[in-house]
Scaffold this motif. Sequence first.
Motif, mmCIF file in Angstrom:
data_model
loop_
_atom_site.group_PDB
_atom_site.id
_atom_site.type_symbol
_atom_site.label_atom_id
_atom_site.label_comp_id
_atom_site.label_asym_id
_atom_site.label_seq_id
_atom_site.Cartn_x
_atom_site.Cartn_y
_atom_site.Cartn_z
ATOM 1 N N UNK A 1 0.810 -1.061 0.032
ATOM 2 C CA UNK A 1 -0.179 0.061 -0.047
ATOM 3 C C UNK A 1 0.778 1.371 -0.054
ATOM 4 N N UNK A 2 2.251 1.159 0.051
ATOM 5 C CA UNK A 2 2.848 2.377 0.301
ATOM 6 C C UNK A 2 2.933 3.083 -0.969
ATOM 7 N N UNK A 3 3.201 4.562 -0.814
ATOM 8 C CA UNK A 3 3.043 5.458 -1.894
ATOM 9 C C UNK A 3 4.577 5.676 -2.624
ATOM 10 N N UNK A 4 4.631 6.083 -3.973
ATOM 11 C CA UNK A 4 5.573 5.784 -4.629
ATOM 12 C C UNK A 4 7.041 6.276 -4.037
ATOM 13 N N UNK A 5 6.886 7.523 -3.177
ATOM 14 C CA UNK A 5 8.063 8.027 -2.638
ATOM 15 C C UNK A 5 8.652 7.132 -1.419
ATOM 16 N N UNK A 6 7.946 6.236 -1.159
ATOM 17 C CA UNK A 6 8.469 5.238 -0.172
ATOM 18 C C UNK A 6 9.284 4.255 -0.780
ATOM 19 N N UNK A 7 9.109 3.925 -2.031
ATOM 20 C CA UNK A 7 9.921 2.886 -2.840
ATOM 21 C C UNK A 7 11.451 2.962 -2.721
ATOM 22 N N UNK A 8 11.843 4.133 -2.856
ATOM 23 C CA UNK A 8 13.426 4.481 -2.862
ATOM 24 C C UNK A 8 13.921 3.991 -1.709
ATOM 25 N N UNK A 9 15.083 3.234 -1.543
ATOM 26 C CA UNK A 9 16.134 2.926 -0.268
ATOM 27 C C UNK A 9 16.424 4.170 -0.029
ATOM 28 N N UNK A 10 16.579 5.331 -0.583
ATOM 29 C CA UNK A 10 16.866 6.638 0.195
ATOM 30 C C UNK A 10 15.902 7.299 1.075
ATOM 31 N N UNK A 11 14.748 6.836 0.916
ATOM 32 C CA UNK A 11 13.509 7.204 1.683
ATOM 33 C C UNK A 11 13.117 6.332 2.639
ATOM 34 N N UNK A 12 13.361 5.024 2.249
ATOM 35 C CA UNK A 12 12.681 4.124 3.388
ATOM 36 C C UNK A 12 13.856 2.935 3.431
ATOM 37 N N UNK A 13 14.401 2.729 4.565
ATOM 38 C CA UNK A 13 15.386 1.447 4.623
ATOM 39 C C UNK A 13 14.708 0.284 4.929
ATOM 40 N N UNK A 14 15.458 -0.777 5.355
ATOM 41 C CA UNK A 14 14.984 -2.174 5.409
ATOM 42 C C UNK A 14 14.732 -2.395 6.919
ATOM 43 N N UNK A 15 14.524 -1.512 7.745
ATOM 44 C CA UNK A 15 14.355 -1.763 9.245
ATOM 45 C C UNK A 15 12.812 -2.479 9.511
ATOM 46 N N UNK A 16 11.971 -2.140 8.690
ATOM 47 C CA UNK A 16 10.803 -2.712 8.785
ATOM 48 C C UNK A 16 10.141 -3.593 7.381
#
Length: 406
Positions: free
Chosen positions: A222-237
């Motif tokens: 369900x995440x928005x497109x800006x969340x898809x980049x690793x620079x925006x969202x890491x792999x903590x969750x």
Amino acid sequence: MKLLRVLSFCLIASTARALEVEDFFDRLDNTLTIAAFEDNLRARLSGTIDLEAYHFQQPAPGLIDSKIDNLFNPRLTFFLDAQAGSQIYFFAQSRVDRGFDPSARGAQVRLDEYALRFTPWDDGRFNLQVGKFATVVGNFVKRHLSWENPFVDAPLVYENITPINDKEAPDSPLDFVRRFEPASKYEFNPVIWGPSYASGISISGRLGRFDYAAEMKNASLSSRPESWNVTETDFDHPTFSGRVGFRPNQIWNFGLSASDGPYFRSEAEQTLPPGRSIGDYRELVLGQDVSFAWHHLQLWAEFYEARFEVPRVGDADTFAYYLEAKYKFTPQLFGALRWNQQLFDNVPDGTGGQLHWGQDLGRIDVAAGYRFTSHTQLKLQYSFQHETSGPRDDNHLVAAQLTVRF
């Protein structure tokens, strides 16, 4: 007799012109393809030009972001495919448009996909892929690009905004339901946001009549497109998704999908209840898909059961599905029909009662397409959307899409 000669001349002239255009694209394809080391290294640059026009009622349906009723949405897409031997494959997709979803904003340039794939065996039993790429869930994503999709837009489940907000937790059940404003749709999320080009790693393969795929991504479906980049969202969750398919013959294809992962963005953590973290609230999706192809007829269907764990509310469940058919009347002309529906369950209202957390709705899509050449296609679509609960609002959409691929 004279009229017949004139029509014959026009037909010959148009055919000759079409052959000239085809010859141009063939020469362009050769120019954009390179090979080296005795064809062990090959690379090809291709793309599409999409010109889209929409007319709709407010609020704009789906993921269309526009305050006006008429929208022109051009898009230039580049694809890079590179192969090193039989085991290494790289692909990338970049776009120049007005936003990932149709909008009235200014132009932007994005790198939507990039991935490196390793295939150790020639029989395709195992593939390892790393990068930013579309989800393995369902069967729509495999045909979501403009040339393959018989419609201008995506099925309802991939674009219908719900009261889920990944940036801020609700203060109460009433706040969860009542704060939803369709006019502020980009504050909220659908069950699956388009092809979900999140970043991560996947494995896939085919074993006899079965195929499988599993992925670990940095963001939920369900995440928005800006969340898809690793620079925006890491792999903590991380989110874990997978699909198992079964093809008994060339006509039928069946699949089961599942996905589980947190859906809140990092900025939402300060709005969560004390002592709770982002990882405590997850999106769980179960999916079933089927496809059928026989002569000129193709059928697709997907069914999704989704649950969002919402702070101060509980479990918010929804069910969405679509049934789609495409028929080729001639090698160039096709028609398509799709029925979509999404239903929402009740959630506790905090006082012992129940609240409907979203408006049930259905949508019918009708489309026709014509391929002038193997490089040019025109599609026309009409959609009627009706809420079956709540205000019972209707929305009509008319869309056209001209695609040129090279």
